[in-house]
Design a protein around this motif. Sequence first.
Motif, PDB file in Angstrom:
ATOM      1  N   ASN A   1       7.454   3.057 -11.246  1.00 29.71           N
ATOM      2  CA  ASN A   1       7.107   3.649 -12.536  1.00 29.71           C
ATOM      3  C   ASN A   1       6.191   4.864 -12.449  1.00 29.71           C
ATOM      4  N   LEU A   2       5.453   5.002 -11.350  1.00 29.41           N
ATOM      5  CA  LEU A   2       4.449   6.066 -11.285  1.00 29.41           C
ATOM      6  C   LEU A   2       4.807   7.238 -10.372  1.00 29.41           C
ATOM      7  N   HIS A   3       5.890   7.129  -9.606  1.00 30.49           N
ATOM      8  CA  HIS A   3       6.288   8.283  -8.794  1.00 30.49           C
ATOM      9  C   HIS A   3       6.703   9.404  -9.754  1.00 30.49           C
ATOM     10  N   ASN A   4       6.143  10.569  -9.568  1.00 29.66           N
ATOM     11  CA  ASN A   4       6.343  11.743 -10.434  1.00 29.66           C
ATOM     12  C   ASN A   4       5.671  11.590 -11.798  1.00 29.66           C
ATOM     13  N   HIS A   5       4.728  10.637 -11.905  1.00 29.25           N
ATOM     14  CA  HIS A   5       3.982  10.445 -13.156  1.00 29.25           C
ATOM     15  C   HIS A   5       3.107  11.674 -13.407  1.00 29.25           C
ATOM     16  N   GLU A   6       3.101  12.134 -14.620  1.00 30.00           N
ATOM     17  CA  GLU A   6       2.308  13.298 -15.019  1.00 30.00           C
ATOM     18  C   GLU A   6       0.879  12.835 -15.299  1.00 30.00           C
ATOM     19  N   PHE A   7      -0.091  13.379 -14.547  1.00 32.50           N
ATOM     20  CA  PHE A   7      -1.504  13.040 -14.728  1.00 32.50           C
ATOM     21  C   PHE A   7      -2.308  14.324 -14.771  1.00 32.50           C
TER      22      PHE A   7
ATOM     23  N   SER B   1       0.834  -1.198   0.000  1.00 29.36           N
ATOM     24  CA  SER B   1       0.000   0.000   0.000  1.00 29.36           C
ATOM     25  C   SER B   1       0.871   1.250   0.000  1.00 29.36           C
ATOM     26  N   PHE B   2       0.358   2.272  -0.645  1.00 28.41           N
ATOM     27  CA  PHE B   2       1.034   3.567  -0.628  1.00 28.41           C
ATOM     28  C   PHE B   2      -0.008   4.654  -0.870  1.00 28.41           C
ATOM     29  N   TYR B   3       0.380   5.881  -0.563  1.00 23.72           N
ATOM     30  CA  TYR B   3      -0.488   7.023  -0.806  1.00 23.72           C
ATOM     31  C   TYR B   3      -0.053   7.718  -2.081  1.00 23.72           C
ATOM     32  N   VAL B   4      -1.037   8.218  -2.808  1.00 22.09           N
ATOM     33  CA  VAL B   4      -0.781   9.091  -3.942  1.00 22.09           C
ATOM     34  C   VAL B   4      -1.217  10.481  -3.492  1.00 22.09           C
ATOM     35  N   VAL B   5      -0.294  11.428  -3.559  1.00 19.46           N
ATOM     36  CA  VAL B   5      -0.605  12.801  -3.164  1.00 19.46           C
ATOM     37  C   VAL B   5      -0.475  13.713  -4.384  1.00 19.46           C
ATOM     38  N   ARG B   6      -0.914  14.945  -4.205  1.00 19.90           N
ATOM     39  CA  ARG B   6      -0.989  15.914  -5.303  1.00 19.90           C
ATOM     40  C   ARG B   6      -1.962  15.413  -6.370  1.00 19.90           C
ATOM     41  N   VAL B   7      -3.076  14.846  -5.897  1.00 22.37           N
ATOM     42  CA  VAL B   7      -4.110  14.298  -6.779  1.00 22.37           C
ATOM     43  C   VAL B   7      -5.018  15.446  -7.225  1.00 22.37           C
ATOM     44  N   PRO B   8      -5.276  15.566  -8.532  1.00 21.00           N
ATOM     45  CA  PRO B   8      -6.172  16.631  -9.008  1.00 21.00           C
ATOM     46  C   PRO B   8      -7.558  16.529  -8.371  1.00 21.00           C
TER      47      PRO B   8
ATOM     48  N   LEU C   1       2.161  13.359  -9.983  1.00 19.83           N
ATOM     49  CA  LEU C   1       1.717  12.580  -8.832  1.00 19.83           C
ATOM     50  C   LEU C   1       2.916  12.167  -7.981  1.00 19.83           C
ATOM     51  N   LYS C   2       2.760  12.236  -6.678  1.00 20.97           N
ATOM     52  CA  LYS C   2       3.799  11.800  -5.735  1.00 20.97           C
ATOM     53  C   LYS C   2       3.277  10.593  -4.979  1.00 20.97           C
ATOM     54  N   LEU C   3       4.126   9.603  -4.786  1.00 19.15           N
ATOM     55  CA  LEU C   3       3.754   8.397  -4.063  1.00 19.15           C
ATOM     56  C   LEU C   3       4.521   8.347  -2.749  1.00 19.15           C
ATOM     57  N   GLN C   4       3.814   8.039  -1.663  1.00 19.16           N
ATOM     58  CA  GLN C   4       4.421   7.977  -0.337  1.00 19.16           C
ATOM     59  C   GLN C   4       4.119   6.625   0.306  1.00 19.16           C
ATOM     60  N   GLN C   5       5.156   6.009   0.825  1.00 16.55           N
ATOM     61  CA  GLN C   5       5.036   4.694   1.461  1.00 16.55           C
ATOM     62  C   GLN C   5       4.397   4.822   2.839  1.00 16.55           C
ATOM     63  N   GLN C   6       3.546   3.867   3.196  1.00 16.87           N
ATOM     64  CA  GLN C   6       2.971   3.787   4.537  1.00 16.87           C
ATOM     65  C   GLN C   6       3.868   2.871   5.354  1.00 16.87           C
ATOM     66  N   LYS C   7       4.045   3.168   6.644  1.00 14.14           N
ATOM     67  CA  LYS C   7       4.927   2.363   7.494  1.00 14.14           C
ATOM     68  C   LYS C   7       4.211   1.943   8.767  1.00 14.14           C
ATOM     69  N   LEU C   8       4.623   0.788   9.292  1.00 14.79           N
ATOM     70  CA  LEU C   8       4.130   0.292  10.575  1.00 14.79           C
ATOM     71  C   LEU C   8       5.268   0.361  11.576  1.00 14.79           C
ATOM     72  N   THR C   9       5.022   0.992  12.713  1.00 17.31           N
ATOM     73  CA  THR C   9       6.019   1.044  13.782  1.00 17.31           C
ATOM     74  C   THR C   9       5.472   0.296  14.980  1.00 17.31           C
ATOM     75  N   SER C  10       6.309   0.099  15.985  1.00 22.44           N
ATOM     76  CA  SER C  10       5.855  -0.588  17.199  1.00 22.44           C
ATOM     77  C   SER C  10       4.816   0.239  17.946  1.00 22.44           C
ATOM     78  N   GLN C  11       4.739   1.539  17.625  1.00 25.42           N
ATOM     79  CA  GLN C  11       3.781   2.419  18.298  1.00 25.42           C
ATOM     80  C   GLN C  11       2.481   2.564  17.521  1.00 25.42           C
TER      81      GLN C  11
END
Length: 115
Positions: free
Chosen positions: A74-80, A13-20, A85-95
Amino acid sequence: MEVDQDSEALSCSFYVVRVPEAVFSTDPGVSLKPEFEAVFRSYGNDVNFVYLKSFGRVSVTYPTLEQARLAQSNLHNHEFQGTSLKLQQQKLTSQGWQIQLKVHKHAPVKCIVLV
């Protein structure tokens, strides 16, 4: 579910930001949702999308790590529709779940921890 399994599932899973804004529209004449999803479905058909309009982002989850990594590379910085578009990874921590947010190229990274 153990942390290792959570981490593996989360890495699919990841987030896509800067979505129109038009991607979030419910008006079929304006919405770009089908076109947006088609970009990500080219890396796997069984993709799950969660639209977070108030945050201006979309959570994308692939069934396999291989599909997710291929899409991310392939899609990080993809022009849409004129937006990079920017893609950001989701992370799991012990907290709890940690989401890294890069606000600006030169700004410090802000983190949100959900417990």
